[in-house]
Design an enzyme around this catalytic site. Structure first.
Site, PDB file in Angstrom:
ATOM      1  N   ARG A  60      28.601  10.973 -13.579  1.00 15.12           N
ATOM      2  CA  ARG A  60      29.608  10.348 -14.436  1.00 15.12           C
ATOM      3  C   ARG A  60      30.903  11.138 -14.315  1.00 15.12           C
ATOM      4  O   ARG A  60      30.893  12.372 -14.328  1.00 15.12           O
ATOM      5  CB  ARG A  60      29.149  10.311 -15.906  1.00 15.12           C
ATOM      6  CG  ARG A  60      28.139   9.207 -16.208  1.00 15.12           C
ATOM      7  CD  ARG A  60      28.736   7.813 -16.069  1.00 15.12           C
ATOM      8  NE  ARG A  60      27.787   6.740 -16.299  1.00 15.12           N
ATOM      9  CZ  ARG A  60      27.047   6.143 -15.348  1.00 15.12           C
ATOM     10  NH1 ARG A  60      27.160   6.525 -14.086  1.00 15.12           N
ATOM     11  NH2 ARG A  60      26.222   5.168 -15.659  1.00 15.12           N
ATOM     12  N   HIS A 116      32.395   4.340  -7.255  1.00 15.18           N
ATOM     13  CA  HIS A 116      31.159   4.303  -8.041  1.00 15.18           C
ATOM     14  C   HIS A 116      30.094   3.440  -7.348  1.00 15.18           C
ATOM     15  O   HIS A 116      29.560   2.494  -7.943  1.00 15.18           O
ATOM     16  CB  HIS A 116      31.448   3.782  -9.459  1.00 15.18           C
ATOM     17  CG  HIS A 116      30.389   4.127 -10.460  1.00 15.18           C
ATOM     18  ND1 HIS A 116      30.660   4.376 -11.776  1.00 15.18           N
ATOM     19  CD2 HIS A 116      29.036   4.257 -10.340  1.00 15.18           C
ATOM     20  CE1 HIS A 116      29.543   4.631 -12.436  1.00 15.18           C
ATOM     21  NE2 HIS A 116      28.542   4.563 -11.573  1.00 15.18           N
ATOM     22  N   GLU A 121      37.841   4.687 -14.684  1.00 10.85           N
ATOM     23  CA  GLU A 121      37.484   3.820 -13.548  1.00 10.85           C
ATOM     24  C   GLU A 121      38.012   2.413 -13.775  1.00 10.85           C
ATOM     25  O   GLU A 121      37.704   1.820 -14.803  1.00 10.85           O
ATOM     26  CB  GLU A 121      35.964   3.802 -13.376  1.00 10.85           C
ATOM     27  CG  GLU A 121      35.423   5.173 -12.973  1.00 10.85           C
ATOM     28  CD  GLU A 121      33.917   5.166 -12.700  1.00 10.85           C
ATOM     29  OE1 GLU A 121      33.305   4.087 -12.718  1.00 10.85           O
ATOM     30  OE2 GLU A 121      33.371   6.238 -12.468  1.00 10.85           O
TER      31      GLU A 121
HETATM   32  O1  LIG Z   1      24.059   4.516 -13.962  1.00 10.19           O
HETATM   33  C1  LIG Z   1      23.786   4.166 -12.809  1.00 10.19           C
HETATM   34  O2  LIG Z   1      22.639   3.870 -12.456  1.00 10.19           O
HETATM   35  C2  LIG Z   1      24.877   4.113 -11.788  1.00 10.19           C
HETATM   36  O3  LIG Z   1      25.998   4.791 -12.233  1.00 10.19           O
HETATM   37  C3  LIG Z   1      25.221   2.704 -11.436  1.00 10.19           C
HETATM   38  O4  LIG Z   1      25.669   2.058 -12.563  1.00 10.19           O
HETATM   39  P1  LIG Z   1      25.909   0.465 -12.551  1.00 10.19           P
HETATM   40  O5  LIG Z   1      24.688  -0.137 -11.992  1.00 10.19           O
HETATM   41  O6  LIG Z   1      26.118   0.133 -13.950  1.00 10.19           O
HETATM   42  O7  LIG Z   1      27.070   0.187 -11.692  1.00 10.19           O
END
Ligand SMILES: O=C(O)[C@H](O)COP(=O)(O)O
Length: 305
Positions: free
Chosen positions: A226, A274, A255
Site C-alpha cells: 500500500r 497498482h 492513486e
Molecule cells: O489488495 C490487493 O489484493 C491488491 O492491492 C489488489 O487490489 P485490487 O484487486 O483491489 O485492485
C-alpha cells in the site's frame, strides 16, 4: 441483488448469474448512486476503491456478505462489518504468485539495468559497458510473512538470495535461518527491501526519514503493498541525496498520483499503476473464490437464486 461496484473477471459474473446482479465497474466513482444502489443489496462486491464504511452499511441494511476482489482490507471497516454479522469474503493468497513474480522479476531487471539497456539498444547504441549485478548471494529483506511474503521468500531462495524476514505476528512460522532479529536490522542488512504488510495505524509511513536512514545507500525498496506505507517526501529526499539505489513503486500515497509527480522525474524510480497482483490467472482465481464465497453466504442466509 448483488451489487458489484468495481471491475470483476467475467468468470465471476458467470458464476453469480443465477442471482440478480447489478454490475457497474465505475460505480465506486459515484458515491451517491452507490449508496442508493446498496439499499436493496443482499451482497456487495468491491475492489480497493469502494469505501465499505459505517455510512455505506447504514444505506445497505440488508447486506449479508461483502466480497473483496483482492487481499488488502484497508477500505473495509472490519469492526462495523463484524458488528453487523456480515460475512467478509477475502481470497487470501490468490494474488500471491502474481505479486511475488513482480517483485523478483522487477528486482532482477533493475539490478541488471535491463530497461535502460533495452531502450539504448533500440535507439541504435550497442552499449556493453553497463555491468549489472547478480541477485545471487545478495540479501532480500521481506517485511511481512503472510501468503505474499512467503511466496516472495520461496522464490528468492530458489534464486540463491539470502532471505531475511520480519513479521512479529508470525515469528514462529518464519524458518530460523530467515528470521531477522529486528526490523531495524533487516533495514540495515538488506540489499533490497520488499513490503508485504497491511496498511493500518502501525504501518502507516513505516518507511520514513528515520527508517530510511538505517538503509544502505545501495539499497532498493520495492512497494507492492500500500502506498501509504511509504512517506513519499522522505523517500524523494533520500533518493535525491543519492542515499538509496532506487525504488520500485507499484502503489502510491495517492492513486493516481497528482501531477507533477516528483518521484516520476527520477530515473532510478520505477512506477507501475497498482498492477503487481493483477494477472489473468490471479483475477480469475479471485473472482471464482469471491463468487463462491458470496454464493455460500447468501444460500446460508436462505437467499435462493
Ligand atoms: O489488495 C490487493 O489484493 C491488491 O492491492 C489488489 O487490489 P485490487 O484487486 O483491489 O485492485
Amino acid at each position: 441483488m448483488i451489487v458489484i461496484s468495481e471491475v470483476i473477471h467475467p468468470v465471476g459474473l458467470e458464476l453469480l448469474s443465477s442471482f440478480p446482479v447489478y454490475y457497474d465497474p465505475d460505480l465506486y466513482q459515484r458515491r451517491a448512486e452507490l449508496l442508493e444502489r446498496v439499499a436493496t443489496a443482499d451482497a456487495l462486491i468491491v475492489r480497493n476503491h469502494t469505501a465499505v464504511d459505517a455510512e455505506l452499511l447504514r444505506h445497505g441494511p440488508h447486506i449479508l456478505a461483502v466480497g473483496r476482489l483482492g487481499v488488502g482490507l484497508n477500505n473495509l471497516d472490519i469492526e462495523a462489518l463484524r458488528q453487523r454479522g456480515i460475512a467478509v469474503i477475502v481470497p487470501y493468497g490468490a494474488n500471491a504468485t502474481a505479486v511475488a513474480e513482480y517483485v523478483l522479476g522487477s528486482l532482477i531487471i533493475f539490478r541488471r539495468h535491463l530497461m535502460t539497456l533495452a531502450r539504448h539498444t533500440k535507439e541504435g547504441h550497442w552499449k556493453r559497458d553497463m555491468k549489472g549485478n547478480e541477485v545471487k548471494a545478495t540479501t532480500l529483506g521481506i517485511v511481512g510473512f503472510g501468503a505474499t511474503g512467503q511466496a516472495v521468500a520461496q522464490r528468492a531462495q530458489a534464486l540463491h538470495i539470502r532471505v531475511k524476514v520480519h513479521d512479529p505476528t508470525k515469528t514462529q512460522m518464519i524458518p530460523q535461518t530467515w528470521r531477522s532479529t529486528s526490523l531495524e536490522n533487516l533495514y540495515a542488512e538488506s540489499d533490497h527491501i520488499t513490503l508485504h504488510v497491511p496498511l493500518n495505524t502501525q504501518t502507516f509511513h513505516m518507511i520514513n526519514t528515520q527508517t530510511l536512514s538505517l538503509m544502505r545507500p545501495d539499497a532498493l525498496i520495492i512497494n507492492t503493498a500500500r502506498g501509504e506505507l511509504v512517506d513519499e517526501q522522505a523517500l524523494w529526499r533520500r533518493l535525491t541525496q543519492n542515499q538509496l539505489a532506487g525504488a520500485i513503486l507499484d502503489v502510491r500515497e495517492h492513486e493516481p498520483p497528482s501531477v507533477p509527480d516528483p518521484l516520476a522525474t527520477l530515473p532510478n524510480v520505477w512506477l507501475t499503476p497498482h498492477i503487481a497482483g493483477l494477472t489473468a490467472q490471479s483475477q480469475q482465481t479471485i473472482a471464482e473464490a469471491v463468487a463462491a464465497g458470496v454464493t455460500t453466504a447468501l444460500l446460508k442466509a436462505g437467499k435462493t437464486p
